[in-house]
Write a protein that holds these residues in place. Structure first.
Motif, PDB file in Angstrom:
ATOM      1  N   VAL A  55      15.152  43.783   4.467  1.00  0.00           N
ATOM      2  CA  VAL A  55      13.967  44.291   4.658  1.00  0.00           C
ATOM      3  C   VAL A  55      13.241  43.367   5.632  1.00  0.00           C
ATOM      4  CG1 VAL A  55      11.870  44.867   3.437  1.00  0.00           C
ATOM      5  CG2 VAL A  55      13.936  45.487   2.372  1.00  0.00           C
ATOM      6  N   ILE A  56      12.908  44.261   6.997  1.00  0.00           N
ATOM      7  CA  ILE A  56      12.021  43.672   7.741  1.00  0.00           C
ATOM      8  C   ILE A  56      10.448  44.070   7.195  1.00  0.00           C
ATOM      9  CG2 ILE A  56      11.083  43.463  10.027  1.00  0.00           C
ATOM     10  CD1 ILE A  56      13.954  43.937  11.005  1.00  0.00           C
ATOM     11  N   ASP A  57       9.669  43.012   6.593  1.00  0.00           N
ATOM     12  CA  ASP A  57       8.509  43.371   5.846  1.00  0.00           C
ATOM     13  C   ASP A  57       7.285  43.003   6.617  1.00  0.00           C
ATOM     14  OD1 ASP A  57       6.836  43.354   3.803  1.00  0.00           O
ATOM     15  OD2 ASP A  57       7.933  42.397   2.268  1.00  0.00           O
ATOM     16  N   THR A  58       6.423  44.130   6.828  1.00  0.00           N
ATOM     17  CA  THR A  58       4.930  43.761   7.542  1.00  0.00           C
ATOM     18  C   THR A  58       3.958  43.858   6.366  1.00  0.00           C
ATOM     19  OG1 THR A  58       4.557  45.937   7.939  1.00  0.00           O
ATOM     20  CG2 THR A  58       6.018  44.838   9.579  1.00  0.00           C
ATOM     21  N   GLU A  59       4.531  44.057   5.164  1.00  0.00           N
ATOM     22  CA  GLU A  59       3.447  44.378   4.019  1.00  0.00           C
ATOM     23  C   GLU A  59       3.297  42.957   3.114  1.00  0.00           C
ATOM     24  OE1 GLU A  59       1.871  47.084   3.552  1.00  0.00           O
ATOM     25  OE2 GLU A  59       3.144  48.526   4.973  1.00  0.00           O
ATOM     26  N   HIS A  60       3.135  41.874   3.858  1.00  0.00           N
ATOM     27  CA  HIS A  60       2.645  40.750   3.161  1.00  0.00           C
ATOM     28  C   HIS A  60       3.820  40.352   1.990  1.00  0.00           C
ATOM     29  CE1 HIS A  60      -1.329  41.443   4.829  1.00  0.00           C
ATOM     30  NE2 HIS A  60      -1.391  42.678   4.429  1.00  0.00           N
ATOM     31  N   GLU A  61       5.058  40.512   2.593  1.00  0.00           N
ATOM     32  CA  GLU A  61       6.196  40.184   1.938  1.00  0.00           C
ATOM     33  C   GLU A  61       6.287  40.892   0.312  1.00  0.00           C
ATOM     34  OE1 GLU A  61       7.068  36.058   2.022  1.00  0.00           O
ATOM     35  OE2 GLU A  61       6.197  35.715   3.960  1.00  0.00           O
ATOM     36  N   ARG A  62       5.763  41.983   0.456  1.00  0.00           N
ATOM     37  CA  ARG A  62       5.747  42.480  -0.851  1.00  0.00           C
ATOM     38  C   ARG A  62       7.163  43.260  -1.507  1.00  0.00           C
ATOM     39  NH1 ARG A  62       0.521  46.283   0.548  1.00  0.00           N
ATOM     40  NH2 ARG A  62      -1.123  44.662   0.534  1.00  0.00           N
ATOM     41  N   SER A  63       7.934  43.375  -0.522  1.00  0.00           N
ATOM     42  CA  SER A  63       9.573  43.680  -0.823  1.00  0.00           C
ATOM     43  C   SER A  63       9.768  42.770  -1.769  1.00  0.00           C
ATOM     44  CB  SER A  63      10.138  44.193   0.312  1.00  0.00           C
ATOM     45  OG  SER A  63      10.338  43.005   1.053  1.00  0.00           O
ATOM     46  N   LYS A  64       9.462  41.473  -1.421  1.00  0.00           N
ATOM     47  CA  LYS A  64      10.217  40.473  -2.438  1.00  0.00           C
ATOM     48  C   LYS A  64      10.001  40.599  -3.778  1.00  0.00           C
ATOM     49  CE  LYS A  64      10.319  36.501   0.754  1.00  0.00           C
ATOM     50  NZ  LYS A  64      10.022  35.085   0.879  1.00  0.00           N
ATOM     51  N   ALA A  83      10.253  38.114   7.142  1.00  0.00           N
ATOM     52  CA  ALA A  83       8.908  38.317   7.255  1.00  0.00           C
ATOM     53  C   ALA A  83       8.305  38.399   8.515  1.00  0.00           C
ATOM     54  CB  ALA A  83       8.136  36.931   6.577  1.00  0.00           C
ATOM     55  N   PHE A  84       7.721  39.629   8.865  1.00  0.00           N
ATOM     56  CA  PHE A  84       7.421  39.861  10.097  1.00  0.00           C
ATOM     57  C   PHE A  84       5.966  39.984  10.360  1.00  0.00           C
ATOM     58  CE2 PHE A  84       8.105  43.608  13.578  1.00  0.00           C
ATOM     59  CZ  PHE A  84       7.662  42.764  14.704  1.00  0.00           C
ATOM     60  N   GLU A  85       5.543  38.722  10.864  1.00  0.00           N
ATOM     61  CA  GLU A  85       4.256  38.386  11.076  1.00  0.00           C
ATOM     62  C   GLU A  85       3.620  38.969  12.362  1.00  0.00           C
ATOM     63  OE1 GLU A  85       2.452  37.138   8.542  1.00  0.00           O
ATOM     64  OE2 GLU A  85       4.100  36.744   7.254  1.00  0.00           O
ATOM     65  N   PRO A  86       1.984  39.288  12.418  1.00  0.00           N
ATOM     66  CA  PRO A  86       1.638  39.715  13.698  1.00  0.00           C
ATOM     67  C   PRO A  86       1.596  38.661  14.806  1.00  0.00           C
ATOM     68  CG  PRO A  86      -0.123  39.316  12.317  1.00  0.00           C
ATOM     69  CD  PRO A  86       1.087  39.136  11.402  1.00  0.00           C
ATOM     70  N   ASP A 111       9.812  47.975   6.892  1.00  0.00           N
ATOM     71  CA  ASP A 111       8.785  48.454   6.040  1.00  0.00           C
ATOM     72  C   ASP A 111       7.289  47.435   6.324  1.00  0.00           C
ATOM     73  OD1 ASP A 111       7.456  49.410   3.597  1.00  0.00           O
ATOM     74  OD2 ASP A 111       7.879  47.677   2.700  1.00  0.00           O
ATOM     75  N   SER A 112       6.357  47.947   7.237  1.00  0.00           N
ATOM     76  CA  SER A 112       6.530  49.698   7.594  1.00  0.00           C
ATOM     77  C   SER A 112       6.455  49.737   9.070  1.00  0.00           C
ATOM     78  CB  SER A 112       5.517  50.320   6.906  1.00  0.00           C
ATOM     79  OG  SER A 112       4.228  49.935   7.539  1.00  0.00           O
ATOM     80  N   LEU A 113       6.957  50.897   9.532  1.00  0.00           N
ATOM     81  CA  LEU A 113       6.744  51.251  10.879  1.00  0.00           C
ATOM     82  C   LEU A 113       5.054  51.391  11.410  1.00  0.00           C
ATOM     83  CD1 LEU A 113       7.789  52.297  13.592  1.00  0.00           C
ATOM     84  CD2 LEU A 113       8.010  54.463  12.696  1.00  0.00           C
ATOM     85  N   SER A 114       4.356  51.737  10.409  1.00  0.00           N
ATOM     86  CA  SER A 114       2.839  51.793  10.747  1.00  0.00           C
ATOM     87  C   SER A 114       2.333  50.799  11.482  1.00  0.00           C
ATOM     88  CB  SER A 114       2.210  52.266   9.479  1.00  0.00           C
ATOM     89  OG  SER A 114       2.636  53.401   8.828  1.00  0.00           O
ATOM     90  N   HIS A 115       2.726  49.571  10.992  1.00  0.00           N
ATOM     91  CA  HIS A 115       2.193  48.203  11.669  1.00  0.00           C
ATOM     92  C   HIS A 115       2.624  48.271  13.180  1.00  0.00           C
ATOM     93  CE1 HIS A 115       1.560  46.896   7.580  1.00  0.00           C
ATOM     94  NE2 HIS A 115       0.461  46.387   8.236  1.00  0.00           N
TER      95      HIS A 115
END
Length: 330
Positions: A55-64, A83-86, A111-115
């Motif tokens: 998971v490439i996670d832009t949602e504050h690492e919630r997938s963990k 962990a994909f940070e801005p 998770d997610s493309l929206s970012h």
């Protein structure tokens, strides 16, 4: 334009899952990914199977939150996490995907493309930044970021592995009757927070409601007509559909061998291939379309060589259209 007979090919269909907050996009993606891996590697033990998923996670690492847990009677193991940070740039996304591929990952969930669209450093943010500096830029700002848009869609829809993207939907409320006949407000997902039209770039687009049931609003596979929760069986169906037909990577390897063999037939063919590789890079980086075009050219040169008289030297063809096709080889 190179004309060939259309043949069914094995593909990795790009998948999009949209829904309002709390609809279950992340878990559904993880479960679907496990189904894909299990279908491809039926004899792989569970621990190693989960390592094929990331998971490439832009949602504050919630997938963990879901690692090593049981959700809806589904045991989720330890998957790779990025962990994909801005800033959420296309270049950084591509780097992350490449790193995960090197680890043997075969299903990546973004998770997610929206970012990548509206987050810091995303497409919309880049446009806004240009327009704030140059108020008169108008639509020209979009022209400046178009290469980023094109590259993002290429990464997500033309990959050698499975890519599952989630996208937030703007939340709205509808009035529905519950089991007791009482009318209550129900949260519903509206328009996904991505650029208009992006959902049509994917082969399959599932929209999940608050009951965690998914409707395929677009489905090039024609397999999903019911509104139902996404399960491991969903991923297994997708893998089975995708693995039918010619293996494109095997075809590409065979094309490379054929091109190299044709180049050995004469100095003219060898020099032609050398010129093209010097200009457009190694054959291993070329697409199948580019390899087919060069193969066709080398065959024609070989045929011309056999039909000319000893006193006549066949001219090397430097086709502008061929060079145009190969220009995107790297």
């Amino acid at each position: 334009m190179l004309i060939t007979l259309a043949k069914r090919e094995q593909i990795k269909p790009p998948i999009l899952i949209t829904g309002a907050s709390g609809s279950g996009k992340t878990v559904s993606s993880i479960v679907m990914a496990k189904g894909i891996v299990d279908a491809k590697y039926p004899d792989l033990d569970d621990e190693d199977a989960w390592k094929k998923i990331a998971v490439i996670d832009t949602e504050h690492e919630r997938s963990k939150y879901y690692a090593d847990t049981t959700v809806a009677n589904i045991k989720i193991g330890e998957f790779y996490h990025g962990a994909f940070e801005p800033p959420y740039t296309v270049k950084e996304l591509e780097k992350g995907i490449q790193k995960l591929k090197e680890k043997g990952v075969e299903v990546i969930i973004l998770d997610s493309l929206s970012h990548l669209w509206s987050g810091q450093g995303g497409i919309q943010d880049s446009v806004d930044s240009i327009q704030s500096k140059y108020p008169k830029a108008g639509f020209t700002a979009w022209g400046k970021v178009k290469p980023q848009i094109d590259e993002l869609l290429r990464i997500l829809t033309a990959n050698s592995i499975f890519i599952i993207c989630t996208a937030r939907s703007k939340t709205g409320y509808d009035m529905e009757k519950n089991a007791n006949g009482k009318t209550i407000p129900v949260k519903v997902g509206l328009k996904p927070e991505i650029r208009d039209g992006w959902e049509y770039e994917f082969a399959i687009n599932f929209n999940i409601n608050q009951d965690h049931s998914a409707e395929a609003t677009k489905d090039n596979t024609n397999m999903f007509s019911d509104v139902a929760p996404i399960t491991e069986a969903t991923g297994q169906q997708i893998y089975e559909w995708s693995s039918t037909g010619i293996d494109p990577e095997e075809e590409r390897r065979n094309l490379i061998m054929e091109v190299e063999e044709l180049a050995q037939e004469s100095d003219l063919q060898q020099n032609t291939l050398k010129r093209l590789t010097n200009k457009h890079g190694n054959l291993n980086d070329w697409t199948r379309q580019q390899l087919r075009a060069v193969k066709e050219r080398l065959i024609k040169l070989g045929q011309q060589r056999k039909t000319v008289t000893p006193k006549t030297k066949p001219a090397e063809h430097k086709s502008t259209s061929l060079d145009d096709l190969l220009a995107g080889a790297k």
